[in-house]
Motif scaffolding. Structure first.
Motif, PDB file in Angstrom:
ATOM      1  N   ASN A   1      -3.443  11.419  -6.513  1.00 57.24           N
ATOM      2  CA  ASN A   1      -2.149  12.105  -6.429  1.00 57.24           C
ATOM      3  C   ASN A   1      -2.338  13.610  -6.702  1.00 57.24           C
ATOM      4  O   ASN A   1      -3.422  14.049  -7.103  1.00 57.24           O
ATOM      5  CB  ASN A   1      -1.130  11.442  -7.362  1.00 57.24           C
TER       6      ASN A   1
ATOM      7  N   LYS B   1       1.675   8.931  -6.031  1.00 59.94           N
ATOM      8  CA  LYS B   1       1.985  10.316  -5.690  1.00 59.94           C
ATOM      9  C   LYS B   1       2.911  10.939  -6.732  1.00 59.94           C
ATOM     10  O   LYS B   1       2.755  12.086  -7.126  1.00 59.94           O
ATOM     11  CB  LYS B   1       2.629  10.340  -4.298  1.00 59.94           C
TER      12      LYS B   1
ATOM     13  N   ARG C   1       1.095   3.973  -2.895  1.00 63.85           N
ATOM     14  CA  ARG C   1       0.807   5.375  -2.595  1.00 63.85           C
ATOM     15  C   ARG C   1       1.936   6.266  -3.117  1.00 63.85           C
ATOM     16  O   ARG C   1       1.719   7.315  -3.721  1.00 63.85           O
ATOM     17  CB  ARG C   1       0.635   5.545  -1.091  1.00 63.85           C
TER      18      ARG C   1
ATOM     19  N   GLU D   1       0.830  -1.209   0.000  1.00 64.48           N
ATOM     20  CA  GLU D   1       0.000   0.000   0.000  1.00 64.48           C
ATOM     21  C   GLU D   1       0.857   1.247   0.000  1.00 64.48           C
ATOM     22  O   GLU D   1       0.633   2.189  -0.757  1.00 64.48           O
ATOM     23  CB  GLU D   1      -0.900   0.012   1.241  1.00 64.48           C
TER      24      GLU D   1
ATOM     25  N   ASP E   1      -7.594   6.984  -3.057  1.00 59.57           N
ATOM     26  CA  ASP E   1      -6.357   7.762  -3.100  1.00 59.57           C
ATOM     27  C   ASP E   1      -6.351   8.602  -4.376  1.00 59.57           C
ATOM     28  O   ASP E   1      -7.025   8.265  -5.351  1.00 59.57           O
ATOM     29  CB  ASP E   1      -5.127   6.825  -3.087  1.00 59.57           C
TER      30      ASP E   1
END
Ligand code: ADP
Length: 817
Positions: A169, A149, A145, A141, A167
């Protein structure tokens, strides 16, 4: 026998307890108040890697070490202190291999019968696998992430079960103009307009896409999203399933493709307008082709319609000119004849130009002798040149091969135009044609022609326009010099068709030089005929025109003839006397010479005993009646007209050689050595029985008049079926067949006659005599079975030659069936 009561057979509680404790797959333990193990089950022993018995008396510190056991000891003490159990507490220990091991431990207080706390007992469950999976999941995870990002595109992660993003970015924040916190509350449909292109409801389509992506199929598709302000924008979405334990996650990469879509839209627009433009062009081309076809048909019809009456006009005026007329009448009729001729040449030029313009110009490539083409062209213009006091001379560089392959008719047409113009725009001067070898390679040669005159010249501002159709340098000159302004336009197109260029250099008052290049291929090897052997000849050329002497000398050089050039009569006389001591030379002499006139020179020669038999050829520009008489008197062997054609020169000289060999005097039988193969106009023809197939009354009268004047007998048929009928009944030497006829046309009549002949094994020559003068007409006539073609208006020499070829020796024709 009495049965034992069941209770007696039941195992003891102790036994059952032992069985239970040892059979449980999870580790079970009991410790005293000091934390020493007083009882462990088999699963416990296996977990710590000691025999069950060896565990008794040991503490956690003994089994796991101080560090690891600290928490366990604290747990025990807490239970002993509080008397409250600690249930399912996660503890990290080390397994027997030293690796991490997670246990879920429940720790309970152990009391004696009085309720005193005497220790602890508990049960543990290993959860290492689950724990490792959790760690792995957390790490992945974190990795995802991080990737999202820093991804170069806007990225969001979608939890398909929760139906929302989890999520996003920074680029996604930028794209949707929303914070990450806002995005993660949304379903994809919340960030899109209610409908996608094609009026498809967004939520349904989104779910469809999601399901397909989850099935493992790589998904890349166009989508319309909208930002926080609800402004839609096109994007390209890529969906990739993310491996994330049980959770069904998709990573979506979203690229804004507004620029691409705009470009695509522009491209589509441009393509559509291109298509439209193409359609327009095709329409325009079709219209143009149709117009060109109509124009060609029109021209063909006009040509036919004009030629038919012109045939009668030219033929009739010709017949009238052959009758007794007084001077004024002759002048009038001659004017009619000349005007008719110039009308015909205008018609020919217009037809030719339109043919070339409509792209139907086909070159007829055959072997040719360049010198012969030039010579023949200039010869045909010599009378016109002489009438304007223009001297015609030409020179072909010795490097130019004698035989080449090209379209002689078209080369001749270009030369006729340029030399014709040279003569037309020059008075008292000279037109000089020169040919040089410009390039040569294995595929052929490039020849550079120049036609120079010292006439009126062309002003610089007109140098270009004269090459366009109907372009004339000075329109007022049209009246003075005549012409259509089509000649150069035709010539330059012909030159281009031969891969060449045509250009001009000129100064007003000084003259013009037209240049053109053309490519020619090598001649076929068979054409290199055996040339007559003239090497034993010695020739003296006497002319005050040095260029004309050089030209003759150049031609003779090709045949290995030794040739000396003289400009004055006295020097000729001297040279003749010297060479006559060895062998009699041939003298080619111009009657107009520096110092002494040519005839006087010849008189002196004939008077000289040693020289009297010198074969003499007169080089003339024109011949007056009295000159002919003088030639006869002086025993002049032949006359050559300037500019001299190479073939003529060679024929005359080789004929002379024949006479020398046969011992005959050249002046007695001059000309008998010339080839008899070609039928010369003026040569006598045996009377023929001719069938004239012609529907026009005027043309009938004209043709019958002409043919009977030549001594032939003529039957007339007015249409094709009459012609076939006449053929059945009588035998003819030749049939002259018009093509366009009522009832049955000339082509069909010819076919029927040929069919009848097939039975009789005889063949009558059929000559087409037609006003169909367009490209292909000749081929159509020959294909129908005709032997020759004479276009209307009929030219006397042409018809005479055509008849002569068949009427001369009929047995040849008959034998050739
Ligand atoms: P035409 O001679 O029938 O008028 P051309 O196309 O052959 O048509 O020539 C176009 C024009 O170019 C002529 O009308 C004349 O003005 C000019 N021209 C061509 N050749 C010469 C020349 N040798 N000397 C002077 N002018 C020339």
């Amino acid at each position: 026998m009495t049965e034992k009561p069941a209770s007696d057979q039941s195992p003891s509680d102790h036994f059952l307890l032992e069985l239970l404790v040892d059979g449980i797959p999870d580790p079970v333990f009991c410790k005293d108040r000091e934390g020493r193990f007083i009882r462990v089950n088999a699963a416990f022993a296996e977990m710590v890697g000691f025999p069950q018995q060896d565990c008794i008396g040991k503490t956690d510190a003994d089994l796991w070490g101080d560090e690891v056991s600290r928490q366990l000891i604290e747990n025990d003490q807490e239970v002993l202190r509080t008397g409250v159990p600690i249930l399912n507490k996660e503890e990290e220990l080390l397994n027997s291999n030293g690796g991490p091991m997670w246990l879920l431990i429940s720790n309970m207080p152990m009391r004696d019968s009085q309720g005193e706390l005497i220790g602890t007992y508990g049960i543990a469950r290993e959860i290492t696998e689950k724990k490792l999976a959790e760690i792995e999941l957390r790490e992945s995870e974190a990795r995802i992430r991080l990737l999202i990002k820093h991804a170069p595109d806007a990225c969001v992660t979608l939890d398909c079960d929760e139906g929302r993003f989890i999520d996003a970015n920074p680029l996604a924040e930028e794209l949707f103009k929303m914070s990450r916190e806002q995005i993660v509350q949304c379903h994809p449909a919340d960030l899109s307009p209610p409908f996608q292109p094609g009026n498809v409801p967004t939520p349904e389509l989104a779910n469809e896409m999601i399901e397909t992506a989850l099935s493992g199929k790589r998904m890349v598709f166009d989508w319309v999203h909208c930002d926080s302000a609800g402004k839609p924008f096109p994007c390209e979405v890529r969906l990739v399933p993310l491996p994330h334990g049980e959770r069904r996650l998709l990573q979506a990469t979203i690229a804004d493709i507004t620029a691409r879509k705009t470009a695509e839209a522009e491209l589509t627009g441009a393509r559509d307008s291109l298509r439209e433009a193409n359609r327009e062009l095709r329409r325009a081309r079709d219209i143009a082709e149709e117009a060109s076809r109509v124009k060609n048909d029109f021209l063909a019809n006009v040509s036919h319609e004009i030629r038919t009456p012109m045939n009668a006009i030219i033929g009739m005026t010709d017949l009238v000119l052959g009758t007794n007329l007084d001077a004024v009448q002759r002048d009038y009729v001659q004017t009619v004849a000349d005007s008719a001729e110039s009308l015909m040449s205008l018609l020919d030029q217009v037809l030719d130009f339109s043919r070339i313009e409509s792209g139907t110009l086909d070159l007829d490539i055959a072997d040719l002798d360049v010198r012969e083409v030039i010579g023949a062209t200039l010869s045909s213009l010599s009378v016109k040149a002489h009438s304007r006091h223009v001297e015609l001379t030409w020179h072909v560089d010795a490097l130019v091969p004698r035989w080449l392959a090209g379209d002689a008719v078209r080369v001749r047409q270009i030369l006729m135009n340029l030399v014709g113009n040279g003569i037309k725009f020059t008075e008292y001067g000279e037109v000089f044609v020169d040919v040089q070898l410009d390039e040569r390679d294995a595929t052929g040669v490039k020849l550079l022609f120049s036609v120079r005159d010292n006439g009126i010249g062309i002003s610089p501002d007109k140098l270009e326009s004269i090459f366009s159709a109907f372009g004339q340098a000075d329109t007022s000159s049209t009246r003075r010099y005549g012409g259509t302004g089509l000649g150069l336009a035709i010539s330059s197109r012909l030159v281009h068709a031969m891969d060449g260029e045509l250009w001009v250099e000129s100064s007003v008052g000084e003259g013009s030089a037209f240049f053109f290049t053309i490519y020619m291929q090598p001649a076929t090897p068979q054409v290199i005929h055996e040339l007559p052997d003239l090497r034993h000849l010695e020739v003296l050329v006497a002319d005050n025109d040095a260029e004309s002497c050089r030209q003759i000398a150049d031609q003779l050089k090709h045949h290995g003839v030794s040739c000396a050039i003289f400009e004055s009569a006295t020097s000729v006389l001297k040279a003749l006397k010297e060479s006559a001591l060895r062998r009699l030379p041939v003298l080619i002499c111009n009657p107009e010479m520096n110092g002494m006139a040519g005839f006087e020179l010849i008189e002196l020669i004939r008077a000289d005993e040693t020289l009297s038999r010198v074969p003499t050829i007169l080089l003339v520009s024109n011949m007056r009646n009295e000159d002919i008489q003088r030639c006869k008197k002086l025993g002049i062997a032949a006359q050559l007209f300037k500019p001299v054609k190479p073939n003529e020169l060679v024929n005359v000289l080789s004929a002379m050689t024949t006479h020398e060999d046969s011992g005959a005097t050249p002046n007695e039988e001059w000309g008998s050595g010339l080839s008899k193969k070609t039928f010369q106009a003026g040569q006598a023809m045996r009377p023929l029985h001719i069938l004239l197939v012609e529907d026009g009354k005027a043309n009938q009268t004209m043709a019958v008049g002409l043919l009977t004047k030549w001594g032939h007998r003529v039957d007339v048929a007015e249409d094709g079926s009459q012609a076939v009928e006449a053929y059945r009944k009588k035998s003819f030497d030749v049939i002259l067949m018009d093509v366009q006829l009522p009832m049955m046309d000339g082509l069909e009549a010819t076919r029927q006659i040929r069919e009848l002949e097939a039975e009789s094994r005889q063949r009558v020559p059929i000559i087409a005599m037609t006003a169909h003068a367009m490209e292909g007409d000749r081929q159509r006539c020959l294909a129908a079975g005709m032997d020759d073609y004479v276009s209307k208006p009929v030219r006397k020499p042409e018809l005479y030659r055509a008849l002569g070829a068949f009427g001369d020796d009929r047995s040849d024709v008959a034998n050739n069936i």
